[in-house]
Design an enzyme around this catalytic site. Sequence first.
Site, short mmCIF file in Angstrom:
data_model
loop_
_atom_site.label_atom_id
_atom_site.label_comp_id
_atom_site.label_asym_id
_atom_site.label_seq_id
_atom_site.Cartn_x
_atom_site.Cartn_y
_atom_site.Cartn_z
N ILE A 97 0.85 -1.21 0.00
CA ILE A 97 0.00 0.00 0.00
C ILE A 97 0.88 1.25 0.00
CG2 ILE A 97 -1.96 1.18 1.06
CD1 ILE A 97 -2.65 -1.39 2.53
N THR A 149 7.82 -4.01 15.69
CA THR A 149 7.61 -2.93 14.70
C THR A 149 6.35 -2.13 15.02
OG1 THR A 149 8.83 -4.03 12.95
CG2 THR A 149 7.16 -2.47 12.25
N THR A 192 2.68 -7.52 8.36
CA THR A 192 1.26 -7.39 7.99
C THR A 192 0.51 -8.70 7.74
OG1 THR A 192 1.86 -7.22 5.65
CG2 THR A 192 1.69 -5.15 6.90
N GLU A 206 -9.05 -4.93 11.31
CA GLU A 206 -8.87 -6.10 12.19
C GLU A 206 -8.80 -5.72 13.66
OE1 GLU A 206 -6.38 -9.24 10.98
OE2 GLU A 206 -6.88 -9.00 8.86
N LYS A 211 -1.48 -4.09 15.94
CA LYS A 211 -2.01 -2.88 15.30
C LYS A 211 -2.92 -2.11 16.27
CE LYS A 211 -1.55 -1.74 11.58
NZ LYS A 211 -0.51 -0.88 10.98
N TYR A 265 -1.20 -10.27 15.04
CA TYR A 265 -1.11 -9.12 14.11
C TYR A 265 -2.10 -8.03 14.53
CZ TYR A 265 -2.39 -6.18 10.16
OH TYR A 265 -2.69 -5.09 9.37
P1 NAD Z 1 3.46 -4.85 3.33
O1 NAD Z 1 3.76 -6.03 4.18
O2 NAD Z 1 3.30 -5.02 1.86
O3 NAD Z 1 4.60 -3.75 3.54
C1 NAD Z 1 5.10 -3.40 4.81
C2 NAD Z 1 6.33 -2.54 4.56
O4 NAD Z 1 6.84 -2.14 5.86
C3 NAD Z 1 7.47 -3.28 3.85
O5 NAD Z 1 8.01 -2.45 2.84
C4 NAD Z 1 8.49 -3.54 4.97
O6 NAD Z 1 9.82 -3.59 4.48
C5 NAD Z 1 8.26 -2.33 5.86
N1 NAD Z 1 8.67 -2.57 7.27
C6 NAD Z 1 8.34 -3.63 8.05
N2 NAD Z 1 8.92 -3.49 9.26
C7 NAD Z 1 9.60 -2.32 9.24
C8 NAD Z 1 10.40 -1.62 10.20
N3 NAD Z 1 10.59 -2.13 11.41
N4 NAD Z 1 10.91 -0.43 9.84
C9 NAD Z 1 10.73 0.08 8.59
N5 NAD Z 1 10.01 -0.54 7.64
C10 NAD Z 1 9.44 -1.73 7.96
O7 NAD Z 1 2.19 -4.18 3.99
P2 NAD Z 1 0.88 -3.51 3.35
O8 NAD Z 1 -0.09 -4.56 3.04
O9 NAD Z 1 1.29 -2.53 2.34
O10 NAD Z 1 0.34 -2.73 4.64
C11 NAD Z 1 0.80 -1.43 4.93
C12 NAD Z 1 0.09 -0.93 6.17
O11 NAD Z 1 -1.31 -0.94 5.97
C13 NAD Z 1 0.35 -1.79 7.40
O12 NAD Z 1 0.47 -0.94 8.52
C14 NAD Z 1 -0.91 -2.64 7.51
O13 NAD Z 1 -1.14 -3.02 8.84
C15 NAD Z 1 -1.95 -1.69 6.98
N6 NAD Z 1 -3.13 -2.30 6.36
C16 NAD Z 1 -2.98 -3.24 5.38
C17 NAD Z 1 -4.12 -3.73 4.73
C18 NAD Z 1 -4.02 -4.74 3.61
O14 NAD Z 1 -5.04 -5.26 3.19
N7 NAD Z 1 -2.84 -5.05 3.09
C19 NAD Z 1 -5.38 -3.28 5.12
C20 NAD Z 1 -5.48 -2.34 6.14
C21 NAD Z 1 -4.35 -1.84 6.74
O1 DAU Z 2 -8.62 -6.55 6.89
C1 DAU Z 2 -7.42 -5.85 6.68
C2 DAU Z 2 -6.29 -6.83 6.74
O2 DAU Z 2 -6.36 -7.60 5.55
C3 DAU Z 2 -4.91 -6.19 6.86
O3 DAU Z 2 -4.84 -5.48 8.06
C4 DAU Z 2 -3.81 -7.26 6.82
O4 DAU Z 2 -2.54 -6.66 6.83
C5 DAU Z 2 -3.98 -8.05 5.55
O5 DAU Z 2 -3.04 -9.11 5.55
C6 DAU Z 2 -5.39 -8.60 5.43
O6 DAU Z 2 -5.62 -9.63 6.44
P1 DAU Z 2 -6.45 -10.95 6.11
O7 DAU Z 2 -6.04 -12.00 7.05
O8 DAU Z 2 -7.90 -10.67 5.97
O9 DAU Z 2 -5.87 -11.22 4.62
P2 DAU Z 2 -5.40 -12.56 3.89
O10 DAU Z 2 -5.17 -12.17 2.46
O11 DAU Z 2 -4.35 -13.26 4.61
O12 DAU Z 2 -6.72 -13.44 3.96
C7 DAU Z 2 -7.96 -12.99 3.43
C8 DAU Z 2 -8.99 -14.06 3.68
O13 DAU Z 2 -8.66 -15.23 2.92
C9 DAU Z 2 -9.06 -14.52 5.12
O14 DAU Z 2 -10.41 -14.85 5.45
C10 DAU Z 2 -8.20 -15.77 5.13
C11 DAU Z 2 -8.43 -16.36 3.77
N1 DAU Z 2 -7.29 -17.11 3.21
C12 DAU Z 2 -6.07 -16.53 3.20
C13 DAU Z 2 -4.96 -17.18 2.70
C14 DAU Z 2 -3.61 -16.52 2.69
C15 DAU Z 2 -7.47 -18.38 2.67
O15 DAU Z 2 -8.60 -18.90 2.66
N2 DAU Z 2 -6.38 -19.03 2.17
C16 DAU Z 2 -5.13 -18.49 2.16
O16 DAU Z 2 -4.18 -19.15 1.69
#
Ligand code: NAD
Ligand code: DAU
Length: 341
Positions: A13, A101, A86, A128, A155, A151
């Site tokens: 993101i 972190t 994450t 979450e 957060k 996780y």
């Molecule tokens: P991601 O795992 O793709 O990226 C995380 C980034 O943080 C990476 O570039 C990693 O190198 C960096 N990082 C990790 N630990 C660090 C540290 N100690 N110091 C500096 N950099 C560090 O994550 P994402 O999916 O892009 O999520 C970004 C943010 O959004 C997170 O805070 C996550 O909780 C939040 N978020 C994610 C989702 C989702 O669906 N992916 C949804 C809601 C919120």
């Molecule tokens: O809701 C926001 C969150 O979404 C973020 O805060 C997290 O960083 C991000 O990882 C994500 O969490 P989820 O656990 O919801 O995402 P994930 O893609 O791991 O899983 C999405 C859904 O799919 C969940 O119900 C679990 C299911 N799943 C996931 C994986 C990886 C499967 O059924 N099979 C799988 O292999």
Amino acid sequence: MKNLLVTGGAGFIGSNFVIYMLDKYTDYNITVYDKLTYAGNLDNLLGVADDPRYSFVKGDICDAAAVTAAVKEHNIDTIVNFAAETHVDRSIMDPDAFVKTSVYGTYVLLEVTRELGLERFHQISTDEVYGHIPFGQSSVETDSLEPRSPYAASKASADLMVKAYFVTYGLPVTITRGSNNIGPYQYPEKVIPLFATNAIDGEPLPVYGDGRQMREYQYVVDHCEAIDLVLHKGVLGEAYNIGTGEEMENMEMVQILLEAMGKSHDLIRHVADRPGHDRRYSLNIGKIKALGWQPRHTAEEAIIKTARWYEANEWWWRKIKSGEFKKYYQAQYGKRLAEAG
Ligand code: NAD
Ligand code: DAU
């Protein structure tokens, strides 16, 4: 607000946010500060690498001296914190880095914001933190935080620390709590990029349990637009939910994905469920809508657009899937897939 430090900006993101902000605000400078864990990837930022308004610093948000130096050197006025571990499944295997972190690292960033008198600290949080939401209910920003995975707990702890700095020190903070993002540059451990890339290779799609868990899948750039809006128009000390208001069962998501990619439903394997799996998240997004935002993509449009990106960008994900990922995949899915037959 002119000089932003985007922590975690080399992740999924964060990198989409950097690209979006540099495109929208021609007078902004952005410094990405990122530890480059397995999830950080400078390939995500290749499109802005030569932009003179962009710079990169490799560093850990837990390292106060390094964060302070980066803030001073780049004349930073605003920190937007994406940095976190994450992936829920990894937090179940080993929570240590999650606590370091998100809890200690967020505290370090808040202290730097306070000591250097920065204009704004914005925390990227998640739906979450509210925990599992029963049918018929949806989370509003004032609800209590009831995280259920390591996780989510890391957060939620960060959110509480951010709030505490607002109340105690009057720090200019805002928080956004996003639902599941999908789109370009998402590490293929998350469900949609994992399933899309497995489908391309004819590998099984491991659906946890009955697959009837519900998520709000939103397009990542929609999320970035909402973060931008909160940065510019959000009320200090407040949190804002960002989702679609459109929930979908995982099985429906899989059907849409496979149809879009023209792949067989025989690839689906129901495997052992995630321990403590939150069955349903559901966000009330009235507050962010009232600020003037609404999603541009439905969940279905977001899933199809994401599938197309992974089909067109094998250069990006193939090298990831051949590295550290293989060990992780075996530990996470080896036994499960063998048991599923
Ligand atoms: P991601 O795992 O793709 O990226 C995380 C980034 O943080 C990476 O570039 C990693 O190198 C960096 N990082 C990790 N630990 C660090 C540290 N100690 N110091 C500096 N950099 C560090 O994550 P994402 O999916 O892009 O999520 C970004 C943010 O959004 C997170 O805070 C996550 O909780 C939040 N978020 C994610 C989702 C989702 O669906 N992916 C949804 C809601 C919120
Ligand atoms: O809701 C926001 C969150 O979404 C973020 O805060 C997290 O960083 C991000 O990882 C994500 O969490 P989820 O656990 O919801 O995402 P994930 O893609 O791991 O899983 C999405 C859904 O799919 C969940 O119900 C679990 C299911 N799943 C996931 C994986 C990886 C499967 O059924 N099979 C799988 O292999």
